[in-house]
Design a protein around this motif. Sequence first.
Motif, PDB file in Angstrom:
ATOM      1  N   THR A 185      36.760  45.189  61.045  1.00 16.55           N
ATOM      2  CA  THR A 185      37.520  46.313  60.211  1.00 16.55           C
ATOM      3  C   THR A 185      38.888  46.469  60.740  1.00 16.55           C
ATOM      4  N   GLN A 186      38.841  46.827  61.947  1.00 18.04           N
ATOM      5  CA  GLN A 186      40.205  47.096  62.433  1.00 18.04           C
ATOM      6  C   GLN A 186      41.215  45.973  62.445  1.00 18.04           C
ATOM      7  N   LYS A 187      40.879  44.835  62.835  1.00 16.41           N
ATOM      8  CA  LYS A 187      42.158  43.694  62.457  1.00 16.41           C
ATOM      9  C   LYS A 187      42.523  43.418  61.373  1.00 16.41           C
ATOM     10  N   SER A 188      41.318  43.678  60.123  1.00 17.25           N
ATOM     11  CA  SER A 188      41.604  43.106  58.777  1.00 17.25           C
ATOM     12  C   SER A 188      42.726  44.093  58.059  1.00 17.25           C
ATOM     13  N   GLY A 189      42.604  45.376  58.686  1.00 18.04           N
ATOM     14  CA  GLY A 189      43.410  46.111  57.887  1.00 18.04           C
ATOM     15  C   GLY A 189      43.104  46.999  57.050  1.00 18.04           C
ATOM     16  N   LEU A 190      41.590  46.894  56.671  1.00 18.81           N
ATOM     17  CA  LEU A 190      40.893  47.520  55.742  1.00 18.81           C
ATOM     18  C   LEU A 190      40.428  48.934  55.977  1.00 18.81           C
ATOM     19  N   HIS A 191      41.511  49.993  56.062  1.00 16.53           N
ATOM     20  CA  HIS A 191      41.143  51.241  56.504  1.00 16.53           C
ATOM     21  C   HIS A 191      41.111  52.136  55.536  1.00 16.53           C
ATOM     22  N   HIS A 192      39.932  52.859  55.244  1.00 14.64           N
ATOM     23  CA  HIS A 192      39.750  53.578  54.221  1.00 14.64           C
ATOM     24  C   HIS A 192      38.438  54.649  54.690  1.00 14.64           C
ATOM     25  N   CYS A 193      38.676  55.873  54.754  1.00 15.99           N
ATOM     26  CA  CYS A 193      37.678  56.734  54.999  1.00 15.99           C
ATOM     27  C   CYS A 193      37.628  57.590  53.830  1.00 15.99           C
ATOM     28  N   GLY A 194      36.329  58.058  53.418  1.00  8.89           N
ATOM     29  CA  GLY A 194      36.125  58.980  52.366  1.00  8.89           C
ATOM     30  C   GLY A 194      34.602  58.917  52.002  1.00  8.89           C
ATOM     31  N   ASN A 195      34.274  59.327  50.691  1.00  7.70           N
ATOM     32  CA  ASN A 195      32.932  59.017  50.165  1.00  7.70           C
ATOM     33  C   ASN A 195      32.806  58.195  49.296  1.00  7.70           C
ATOM     34  N   THR A 196      32.962  56.883  49.670  1.00  9.70           N
ATOM     35  CA  THR A 196      33.200  55.756  48.890  1.00  9.70           C
ATOM     36  C   THR A 196      31.787  55.146  48.332  1.00  9.70           C
ATOM     37  N   TYR A 197      31.846  55.483  47.242  1.00  6.79           N
ATOM     38  CA  TYR A 197      30.479  54.964  46.432  1.00  6.79           C
ATOM     39  C   TYR A 197      30.615  53.660  45.646  1.00  6.79           C
ATOM     40  N   ALA A 198      31.839  53.410  45.075  1.00  6.56           N
ATOM     41  CA  ALA A 198      32.036  52.531  44.112  1.00  6.56           C
ATOM     42  C   ALA A 198      33.171  51.568  44.877  1.00  6.56           C
ATOM     43  N   MET A 199      32.813  50.338  44.822  1.00  4.96           N
ATOM     44  CA  MET A 199      33.735  49.042  45.255  1.00  4.96           C
ATOM     45  C   MET A 199      33.690  47.727  44.613  1.00  4.96           C
ATOM     46  N   ASN A 200      34.454  47.106  44.409  1.00  7.30           N
ATOM     47  CA  ASN A 200      34.405  45.828  43.927  1.00  7.30           C
ATOM     48  C   ASN A 200      35.439  44.868  44.427  1.00  7.30           C
ATOM     49  N   VAL A 201      35.442  43.558  44.083  1.00  6.66           N
ATOM     50  CA  VAL A 201      36.540  42.694  44.544  1.00  6.66           C
ATOM     51  C   VAL A 201      36.998  42.045  43.308  1.00  6.66           C
ATOM     52  N   VAL A 202      38.140  41.834  43.420  1.00  8.88           N
ATOM     53  CA  VAL A 202      38.830  40.918  42.347  1.00  8.88           C
ATOM     54  C   VAL A 202      40.096  40.384  42.649  1.00  8.88           C
ATOM     55  N   ASP A 203      40.257  39.099  42.343  1.00  8.87           N
ATOM     56  CA  ASP A 203      41.565  38.554  42.675  1.00  8.87           C
ATOM     57  C   ASP A 203      42.717  38.968  41.428  1.00  8.87           C
ATOM     58  N   TYR A 204      43.099  40.132  41.577  1.00 10.16           N
ATOM     59  CA  TYR A 204      43.584  40.676  40.323  1.00 10.16           C
ATOM     60  C   TYR A 204      45.137  39.928  40.055  1.00 10.16           C
ATOM     61  N   ASP A 205      45.654  39.319  41.158  1.00  7.42           N
ATOM     62  CA  ASP A 205      47.023  38.365  41.077  1.00  7.42           C
ATOM     63  C   ASP A 205      46.789  36.944  41.125  1.00  7.42           C
ATOM     64  N   ASN A 206      45.516  36.562  40.864  1.00  5.36           N
ATOM     65  CA  ASN A 206      45.300  35.253  40.948  1.00  5.36           C
ATOM     66  C   ASN A 206      45.720  34.308  41.957  1.00  5.36           C
ATOM     67  N   ASP A 207      45.940  34.933  43.084  1.00  7.14           N
ATOM     68  CA  ASP A 207      46.518  34.121  44.308  1.00  7.14           C
ATOM     69  C   ASP A 207      45.305  33.466  45.154  1.00  7.14           C
ATOM     70  N   GLY A 208      44.271  33.261  44.606  1.00  4.41           N
ATOM     71  CA  GLY A 208      43.188  32.662  45.334  1.00  4.41           C
ATOM     72  C   GLY A 208      42.277  33.484  46.408  1.00  4.41           C
ATOM     73  N   TYR A 209      42.929  34.647  46.649  1.00  4.19           N
ATOM     74  CA  TYR A 209      42.155  35.513  47.529  1.00  4.19           C
ATOM     75  C   TYR A 209      41.527  36.866  46.748  1.00  4.19           C
TER      76      TYR A 209
END
Lengths: 604, 279
Positions: free
Chosen positions: A188-212
Amino acid sequence: MQISAGKDKIAHSWKAQRFLGVFIVLLVFSFSFLIHSQFINSLVHLFFTPSPKPPPFILVESSKQAGLINIHQKFEVSPKLKNIAPMLAALAGASVAVTDYNRDGWMDVYVTNAKKNSLNKLFRNNHDGTFTDVAQQAGVADVNRGGGSFDALFFDYDNDGYDDLLLAAYPCLKLFHNNGNGTFTDVTQKSGLHHCGNTYAMNVVDYDNDGYLDVIVADYYKPVNLLHPQTTKFMWNGTYATNGGPIAVFHNNGNGTFSKVKGNLGITSRGWTWAIGVYHLLGSAYPDLFFATDFGPSQLYQNLGKGQFQNRSELINGTDDFSMSAEMADIDNDERPNVSVSGIYEPNSASSIYGNSLWKFLDSQKAIDIARKRRIAHCGWSWGQKFIDFDNDGLLDLVVANGFISAGPKDYRYQAGILGQGMGELFLDAARWPPENDTSFDGYQQKCLFHNLGKYFEDVTEEVGLGNDFSDGRGVAAIDPLNNGHVGFLMANVGQPLHFYENKTQNQNHWIGFSLQGTKSNRDGFGTIIRLKNGPTTMTRELEPANGFMSESDPRLHFGLGRNPKIKEIDILWPSGTRQKLTEKNLKNFHIDRYNFIKEPLHG
Amino acid sequence: MARKKIIQFPRSNDPRWFFLAFSLCFNLYALTSPGFHRFISQWLAAISTGLTLDFALHYFLRDTIIFPLSGLLTSLSCVLLCDSPLIWPYAAIAGISIVSKHFLRTPDRTKPIFNPSDFGLVMGLLFLRNFMDVVPGRWGGSLWVMSIVAGLGFLIATRVHRLELCLSWISTFIILSILRSKITGISLVTTLAPMTGASFMLLTFFMITDPMTTPGKLKNRIIFGIALGIIDAILRYFQVINSPFYALFILSALRAAFLPQDDPEMENIYQWRGHEIKA
């Protein structure tokens, strides 16, 4: 004399009808009682008992036999919030995710628990219909020291071939890298995926079609720590609440790190988000986003393809004020996408009579709600849902989890409903809510299983084996644990055991499945669309396993082919834009009644 | 030989015009406010059914050609109070309301027993509960909408001499809510919360201000308001949802049954009779 006679007449009339009012009231209430009691139903059944039909498919609850044993441990909030602690716990989900974390070709299962210091479970598939919990060895069991886990999502963020784990843990997100040897490491720390809150919803999407694959998360409440709240004024401020939690978009940099996107790509959330659906809804090459939100209308964002989204919520200007989940598929094989949005249907409850919606996107300018027409609008207080072709007839059926809190004999509905009738400011403060104690709240609801008959769905809940399930269902995930094309499902229940419905259907129908690997596209192949022509029918499936509600399904595409399969063409559209069109000539390498591996061509 | 039809048109000083203006404003809010979920198709269904039926029933039952102002008001109330994702329940409730107004009348046929909108809603709640509900909390949590409605409502109540009725009903509701809070341990905020909701407001300012179905004498108006509060409190104690509408329904029936036939308040009923023009 005449006046006197007239008066007498009126007086007589009054006498005769003195009890008219009382009589009307008694008659009306009695008749109403009869209609709504079991009496009429019993009479109807006595004289018109329908001849039993063979069930279209058979589902058997097999969690114990399969070793998929987990009794969900509920979220425990601060004593300051004890008056509505059961409700806050029931909202803090129970999730289930299906993945092949060890790449052995068999689907494994990850289950979350929401209680602080509880252990999550990773069930490894033993290839014989049973599972073994290996979460401790894998390093993804003891992850709830901060609070608990509400949602789990496996995706390959670094395209190394192994699915990593994103956890909506409390109070902050956690990302675990899959080491490829059966273990995970918290990055978590090194990925930069820092988010704190009452997260109930999440999804992944390659919104810019860059392959990631990029990450989008949404919080239900505004920033408030439910374990140590600074304020109790965080509940919804009206039937059209405007005080929900924020969303956050993280762009995948392709080097194992993420960057928080400023301005969230133009997505302005109104909060109270339960689910984020990803799908190609509006016809462009880029996936669009659907936010299922509570206390107000759902939101639709069109992906403009330049890292910008446009609010197109006017297309779904409906009445789904209590949306819990967004599940998407082409349910009638007309190559037009549908979005099934679960909601609340509680007649005579001062709650909602609107139920579930089913949006059919006719084109990029028009969508219509056909839930009532298709007979899937009514399923109590609905949560997770999944389109699955249980009988391999080529038409996707729908399973819906429901029920809020099943506890004592008294129901909290009245208290909540009465408070909810008032001004929003009154129920904003959690401390003002009447104590729930051991009351139920729209609990003990029978699940819904709708069999797709083409023009409409038929409720076959009891016939297929779900009639006795009255659990408080949340996340629903499709799974084919034996790779035999009989897709069943897992249902995570709040505070209750995980349910695994094994598909034991015996019929003559065939199927074909596809396991995808992107090369230019994200390695998981999420967002890939396959159009399969089987005889006169064209079936379209899009790989978006994390759609729905607090769940992730079998990351393979499954097509029911019916009794006499005749595949004429398979058209694969990868997120990168690469198109593979396989006609009868080069279909020899594909086999029906099994999963086929497809790798994205580097030059397509 | 065909009987001559009487043409009636409401007077310009008929307070129902004021009702109409208020109701239309509120309907406009309902149609334009996204949280209210009212669509023009539902509005048209209710209004067309209400107007047509009221006109037709007056024509055939009473040989009168009217401008169906009363039917329009009833239909507009139904649009506001009925809550359904479908279209036909709006027409059904408006239709039932109008029919009740014409057929469920006091023995001397001078006035309806039930408030038409209340009767329609109660019938809907009892028999069409899978298709409709009463609008729960559709203010969108807005204080200013509530304040405007309450302000205008009190103005209307004063204009039609039903302010005492409204106040006695509200006072009884408050007193018994405090009592219920003490007895049941439910917080006072919860027991009083419905006062700020749409249902309560609409009942208070749209239904019990109807002079045709509420008493005319001051004493009786106050008694009516108190009785309504008591019946409502009893129903609330038994956790009956939408209790005010049932309470008004029950009270109207009791009143029809036990009201003395020579009550002078009956005469007040006719104060709004329109101009009569012989056809």
